[in-house]
Design an enzyme around this catalytic site. Structure first.
Site, PDB file in Angstrom:
ATOM      1  N   ASP A   1       0.843  -1.199   0.000  1.00 27.08           N
ATOM      2  CA  ASP A   1       0.000   0.000   0.000  1.00 27.08           C
ATOM      3  C   ASP A   1       0.883   1.256   0.000  1.00 27.08           C
ATOM      4  O   ASP A   1       1.889   1.306   0.734  1.00 27.08           O
ATOM      5  CB  ASP A   1      -0.851  -0.047   1.290  1.00 27.08           C
ATOM      6  CG  ASP A   1      -2.081   0.830   1.243  1.00 27.08           C
ATOM      7  OD1 ASP A   1      -2.547   1.159   0.136  1.00 27.08           O
ATOM      8  OD2 ASP A   1      -2.601   1.182   2.334  1.00 27.08           O
TER       9      ASP A   1
ATOM     10  N   HIS B   1      -8.109   9.574   4.974  1.00 26.60           N
ATOM     11  CA  HIS B   1      -7.542   8.429   5.701  1.00 26.60           C
ATOM     12  C   HIS B   1      -7.634   8.650   7.220  1.00 26.60           C
ATOM     13  O   HIS B   1      -7.561   9.783   7.691  1.00 26.60           O
ATOM     14  CB  HIS B   1      -6.053   8.271   5.385  1.00 26.60           C
ATOM     15  CG  HIS B   1      -5.758   7.718   4.024  1.00 26.60           C
ATOM     16  ND1 HIS B   1      -5.314   8.470   2.993  1.00 26.60           N
ATOM     17  CD2 HIS B   1      -5.827   6.449   3.548  1.00 26.60           C
ATOM     18  CE1 HIS B   1      -5.102   7.714   1.933  1.00 26.60           C
ATOM     19  NE2 HIS B   1      -5.419   6.479   2.229  1.00 26.60           N
TER      20      HIS B   1
HETATM   21  P1  13P Z   1      -8.665   4.161   6.347  1.00 30.24           P
HETATM   22  O1  13P Z   1      -7.651   4.952   7.085  1.00 30.24           O
HETATM   23  O2  13P Z   1      -9.931   4.934   6.156  1.00 30.24           O
HETATM   24  O3  13P Z   1      -8.929   2.851   6.923  1.00 30.24           O
HETATM   25  O4  13P Z   1      -8.092   3.952   4.866  1.00 30.24           O
HETATM   26  C1  13P Z   1      -7.275   2.886   4.522  1.00 30.24           C
HETATM   27  C2  13P Z   1      -6.588   3.111   3.230  1.00 30.24           C
HETATM   28  O5  13P Z   1      -7.055   3.823   2.363  1.00 30.24           O
HETATM   29  C3  13P Z   1      -5.313   2.429   3.050  1.00 30.24           C
HETATM   30  O6  13P Z   1      -4.711   2.733   1.840  1.00 30.24           O
END
Ligand code: 13P
Length: 279
Positions: free
Chosen positions: A82, A176
């Site tokens: 990610d 996020h």
């Molecule tokens: P969250 O912080 O809303 O859970 O998002 C996760 C995300 O987009 C990871 O790439």
């Protein structure tokens, strides 16, 4: 079961009435919890790690753990990096067997984002992995909603054409790091992006987005949904309750309580995403 790319996971059920869930899984407990949800729901799933995870474990250790757990699972699993911001990190991930990588060039100029993402696509093609790019800015925790850089349709279309990414993360108003799901995203913008962009769209920051908005987003072209913060928050809540009730609870039991809270929420999310029964 063998590890799949995200493109493979989506191709197994091409109808646009569901999305695959990405559950950020920073350690063995979280990985096991996410997979337990996927197995219970017969859903394909993405296990993801990123910068938060490598504060505690090396990318190699995380990859090895995800690989073994994914191979033991009887549902299709992609293992995904990610928000990589450096090409070296993408190289490292591909070398240790990730089946998918995200290159996040959203802080770069459009031209640099295109140039670097093209390099990531070339590297990933050689390794047989899928690639997610990003156009627009989904802010990190601490940013104010006014700092969101919603995705420009023209730029996103050009980016998809120039880079050859398999998936595109777009900014629709989510943020996020939210622990409560209270945001409705820009569905009108999403509708236009869904019509203009030829590749599946990705919703980041889904912890803060209401279930209803997520369901609508899926009908408009979102096919991958990322959840991190809500899973951590659910685990912390249950672990705190357990420790408050019984302060000497054994560490392994506390971690298991956290894991079970993650599984419960992930099952709910998979149902909202329409992913249940797609494996
Ligand atoms: P969250 O912080 O809303 O859970 O998002 C996760 C995300 O987009 C990871 O790439």
């Amino acid at each position: 079961m063998s590890i799949r790319t995200i493109t493979d996971l989506l191709a197994s059920s091409p109808a646009k009435d569901w999305a695959v869930g990405q559950f950020n899984s920073h350690n063995l407990v979280m990985m096991g919890a996410a997979l337990a949800a996927a197995r219970a729901e017969r859903a394909p799933v993405i296990l993801a790690v990123g910068y938060q995870s490598t504060k505690y474990f090396s990318l190699q250790a995380l990859a090895a753990a995800m690989r073994v757990l994914a191979e033991e699972a009887d549902v299709p699993v992609a293992i995904h990096l990610d928000h990589a911001r450096e090409l070296e990190r993408v190289r490292e991930a591909l070398d240790c067997g990730f089946s998918s990588v995200m290159f996040d060039g959203s802080a770069l100029s459009f031209e640099d984002n295109v140039a670097k993402t093209r390099q990531v696509v070339a590297m990933a093609r050689d390794a047989g992995a899928s690639v997610e790019g990003e156009v627009g800015v989904v802010p990190q925790p601490g940013a104010k909603p006014g700092e969101i850089g919603l995705t420009d349709i023209g730029q996103a279309t050009e980016f998809a054409g120039l880079t050859g990414v398999d998936l595109l993360a777009v900014s629709l108003g989510s943020v996020h790091g939210m622990t409560e799901a209270s945001l409705a995203i820009d569905q009108a913008l999403l509708e236009k992006l869904g019509q203009a962009i030829p590749v599946p769209l990705v919703l980041h920051g889904a912890s803060g987005v209401t279930d209803e908005a997520v369901r609508q987003a899926i009908t408009k072209g979102v096919r991958k949904i990322n959840v991190n913060t809500a899973l951590k928050a659910a685990a912390v809540r249950k672990m705190r309750e357990a420790l408050t009730a019984r302060p000497d609870t054994d560490l392994l039991e506390v971690m298991d309580i956290g894991g079970r809270a993650i599984t419960e929420l992930a099952v709910h999310k998979l149902r909202v995403f329409g992913a249940s029964g797609r494996a």
